[in-house]
Design an enzyme around this catalytic site. Structure first.
Site, mmCIF file in Angstrom:
data_model
loop_
_atom_site.group_PDB
_atom_site.id
_atom_site.type_symbol
_atom_site.label_atom_id
_atom_site.label_comp_id
_atom_site.label_asym_id
_atom_site.label_seq_id
_atom_site.Cartn_x
_atom_site.Cartn_y
_atom_site.Cartn_z
ATOM 1 N N CYS A 129 0.597 -1.188 0.135
ATOM 2 C CA CYS A 129 0.106 -0.071 -0.133
ATOM 3 C C CYS A 129 0.874 1.239 0.116
ATOM 4 O O CYS A 129 0.570 2.050 -0.931
ATOM 5 C CB CYS A 129 -0.876 0.095 1.043
ATOM 6 S SG CYS A 129 -0.225 -0.461 2.772
ATOM 7 N N HIS A 242 -2.849 6.406 4.680
ATOM 8 C CA HIS A 242 -1.314 6.655 4.936
ATOM 9 C C HIS A 242 -0.844 8.112 4.356
ATOM 10 O O HIS A 242 -1.343 8.528 3.300
ATOM 11 C CB HIS A 242 -0.394 5.586 4.309
ATOM 12 C CG HIS A 242 -0.810 4.185 4.641
ATOM 13 N ND1 HIS A 242 -1.541 3.723 5.772
ATOM 14 C CD2 HIS A 242 -0.176 2.907 4.305
ATOM 15 C CE1 HIS A 242 -1.579 2.630 6.082
ATOM 16 N NE2 HIS A 242 -0.616 1.935 4.957
HETATM 17 N N1 LIG Z 1 -5.072 -3.247 5.335
HETATM 18 C C1 LIG Z 1 -4.421 -2.735 4.130
HETATM 19 O O1 LIG Z 1 -4.463 -1.463 4.342
HETATM 20 C C2 LIG Z 1 -3.669 -3.379 3.438
HETATM 21 C C3 LIG Z 1 -3.336 -2.815 2.059
HETATM 22 C C4 LIG Z 1 -2.612 -3.643 1.074
HETATM 23 C C5 LIG Z 1 -2.654 -4.863 1.282
HETATM 24 N N2 LIG Z 1 -3.189 -5.641 2.267
HETATM 25 C C6 LIG Z 1 -3.069 -7.063 2.250
HETATM 26 O O2 LIG Z 1 -4.299 -7.528 2.364
HETATM 27 C C7 LIG Z 1 -4.335 -8.726 2.898
HETATM 28 C C8 LIG Z 1 -5.610 -8.663 3.526
HETATM 29 O O3 LIG Z 1 -5.491 -7.716 4.922
HETATM 30 P P1 LIG Z 1 -6.502 -6.781 5.607
HETATM 31 O O4 LIG Z 1 -5.820 -5.631 6.180
HETATM 32 O O5 LIG Z 1 -7.851 -6.855 4.995
HETATM 33 O O6 LIG Z 1 -6.725 -7.963 6.903
HETATM 34 P P2 LIG Z 1 -7.777 -8.403 7.785
HETATM 35 O O7 LIG Z 1 -8.575 -7.196 7.900
HETATM 36 O O8 LIG Z 1 -7.246 -8.771 9.114
HETATM 37 O O9 LIG Z 1 -8.640 -9.423 6.971
HETATM 38 C C9 LIG Z 1 -8.169 -10.875 6.894
HETATM 39 C C10 LIG Z 1 -8.926 -11.562 5.922
HETATM 40 O O10 LIG Z 1 -8.412 -12.879 5.671
HETATM 41 C C11 LIG Z 1 -9.136 -13.745 5.984
HETATM 42 N N3 LIG Z 1 -8.334 -15.051 6.414
HETATM 43 C C12 LIG Z 1 -7.597 -15.272 7.475
HETATM 44 N N4 LIG Z 1 -7.198 -16.557 7.498
HETATM 45 C C13 LIG Z 1 -7.501 -17.143 6.160
HETATM 46 C C14 LIG Z 1 -7.659 -18.597 5.762
HETATM 47 N N5 LIG Z 1 -7.050 -19.424 6.339
HETATM 48 N N6 LIG Z 1 -8.499 -18.673 4.690
HETATM 49 C C15 LIG Z 1 -9.118 -17.653 4.135
HETATM 50 N N7 LIG Z 1 -9.324 -16.372 4.643
HETATM 51 C C16 LIG Z 1 -8.548 -16.275 5.526
HETATM 52 C C17 LIG Z 1 -9.980 -13.348 7.228
HETATM 53 O O11 LIG Z 1 -11.192 -13.948 7.455
HETATM 54 P P3 LIG Z 1 -11.821 -14.204 8.901
HETATM 55 O O12 LIG Z 1 -12.738 -12.911 8.953
HETATM 56 O O13 LIG Z 1 -12.641 -15.487 8.624
HETATM 57 O O14 LIG Z 1 -10.837 -14.423 9.850
HETATM 58 C C18 LIG Z 1 -10.547 -11.801 6.713
HETATM 59 O O15 LIG Z 1 -11.267 -11.964 5.727
HETATM 60 C C19 LIG Z 1 -3.286 -8.873 3.528
HETATM 61 O O16 LIG Z 1 -2.546 -9.806 2.702
HETATM 62 C C20 LIG Z 1 -2.529 -7.565 3.467
HETATM 63 O O17 LIG Z 1 -1.276 -7.498 3.874
HETATM 64 C C21 LIG Z 1 -3.755 -4.920 3.279
#
Ligand SMILES: NC(=O)c1ccc[n+]([C@@H]2O[C@H](COP(=O)([O-])OP(=O)(O)OC[C@H]3O[C@@H](n4cnc5c(N)ncnc54)[C@H](OP(=O)(O)O)[C@@H]3O)[C@@H](O)[C@H]2O)c1
Length: 337
Positions: A129, A242
């Protein structure tokens, strides 16, 4: 109007997954069938999409049967499930860092290197990001003056660490104000009324992995390994969006006025730069927006040929969901599905 596409979102219950759902609706993305996937903890959960209630299913290989576009926002699960989705014929657009530096995987920011999607082998990576937010303004300045060196410090919102990190900041803020003890869980230290100069794990060279992503991913996206980049990434108690302080050194000198004009004409950028009128980008106002906001454009008084910029953008939108959906739109427009 063309046909609709069958779409899956892995991590649909998470911060990025929820935002992908919003962006698909707002941009009227042509969806014929939408499959929401998450961990087994979320099996059966209902999520609203348009006028429907969709049921979340557990992400497993069979779930990708018949899917054409799979957005991955489920963290480390990409490693196992992206290849499974591709085997079943889907194109995977992955938000995790798993495949970003693989030479065969395009790492794409649509305003910067859309042509890199050509010849993809089923996986397209969404960059980190902070990297996306930085390369959108760097690209037109690089084209105009060839950037030799970048020094960047970030001020990263807690939502960059996911859904639970937002809850942690809100809870800790209440606890501190109530004089109650704080027990950090998502972050290594209290984040309310604090900042933490540590995002992701540390490497042996003293930099954090987040900092090294900004270096290596920027060089890949701009196809220029000569660009020298020095990054310091910091978590701040902001919910969303950010911010980055960026210093660039160019081969051909650019004045602040030239940079302002170039940036104002470039796609995906809003120049907000009027110090006298108190206009500069701030996370409070760049949240829920898709553009990258640039202001405080000024000459670096300490070094000839260098400029300072202040940049802010919603990392859940442009830094993740919007960028991923824009990639899918390019794939459709170029018949690459
Ligand atoms: N947040 C940001 O600003 C951002 C920006 C760029 C990239 N990212 C990337 O995007 C991804 C998601 O980030 P996030 O911030 O959205 O995280 P988050 O809010 O913690 O959400 C994580 C998601 O992954 C799911 N998950 C976890 N374990 C899993 C499994 N074993 N099988 C299938 N689904 C699973 C969770 O499902 P449950 O609800 O069932 O636990 C939830 O839907 C990460 O790789 C992160 O590095 C994030």
């Amino acid at each position: 109007m063309g046909r609709g596409f069958s779409v899956a979102i892995v991590g649909a219950t998470g911060a990025v997954g929820q935002e992908i759902l919003n962006v698909l609706q707002e941009r009227k993305f042509p969806v014929s069938d939408l499959r929401l996937l998450a961990s087994s903890r979320s099996e059966g959960k209902k999520i609203a999409y348009k006028n429907e209630e969709l049921t979340v299913r557990t992400a497993k290989p069979e779930a990708f049967e018949g899917i054409e576009i799979a957005f991955f926002a489920g963290g480390p699960v990409s490693k196992e499930l992206v290849p499974e989705a591709v085997k079943k014929g889907a194109v995977a657009i992955d938000n995790s860092s798993t495949f970003r530096l693989e030479p065969w995987v395009p790492l794409v920011v649509p305003e910067v290197n859309p042509e890199d999607v050509e010849g993809h082998r089923g996986v397209i990576a969404n960059p980190n990001c902070s990297t996306i937010i930085m390369v959108v303004p760097l690209k037109p300045l690089h084209d105009a003056g060839r950037i030799k060196r970048v020094i960047v410090s970030t001020y990263q919102a807690v939502s960059g660490a996911g859904r639970e990190a937002i809850d942690e900041l809100l809870l800790q803020t209440k606890q501190v104000l109530a004089g109650e003890p704080v027990r950090p869980q998502v972050f290594p230290y209290q984040i309310a009324f604090n900042l933490i100069p540590h995002i992701d794990v540390f490497w042996e060279n003293g930099y954090s992995k987040e900092e090294m992503k900004m270096v290596l991913e920027t060089q890949k996206i701009l196809h220029d390994e000569e660009i020298k980049i020095s990054a310091t990434t910091v978590r701040v108690p902001v919910i969303r969006s950010h911010s980055e302080s960026i210093n660039i050194e160019t081969e051909k000198k650019l004045t602040p006025a030239e940079a302002r004009e170039i940036l104002a004409k470039s796609p995906g950028i809003v120049v907000e730069d009027d110090p006298a009128g108190l206009k500069y980008p701030m996370p409070l106002f760049t949240s829920y927006r898709d553009e990258v906001f640039v202001g405080r454009i000024r000459a670096d008084l300490s070094h000839e040929g260098c400029l300072n910029l202040w940049v802010a953008a919603d990392q859940l939108r442009k830094g993740a969901a919007t960028n991923a959906v824009q990639i899918a739109e390019i794939l459709i427009n170029r018949n690459l599905l």
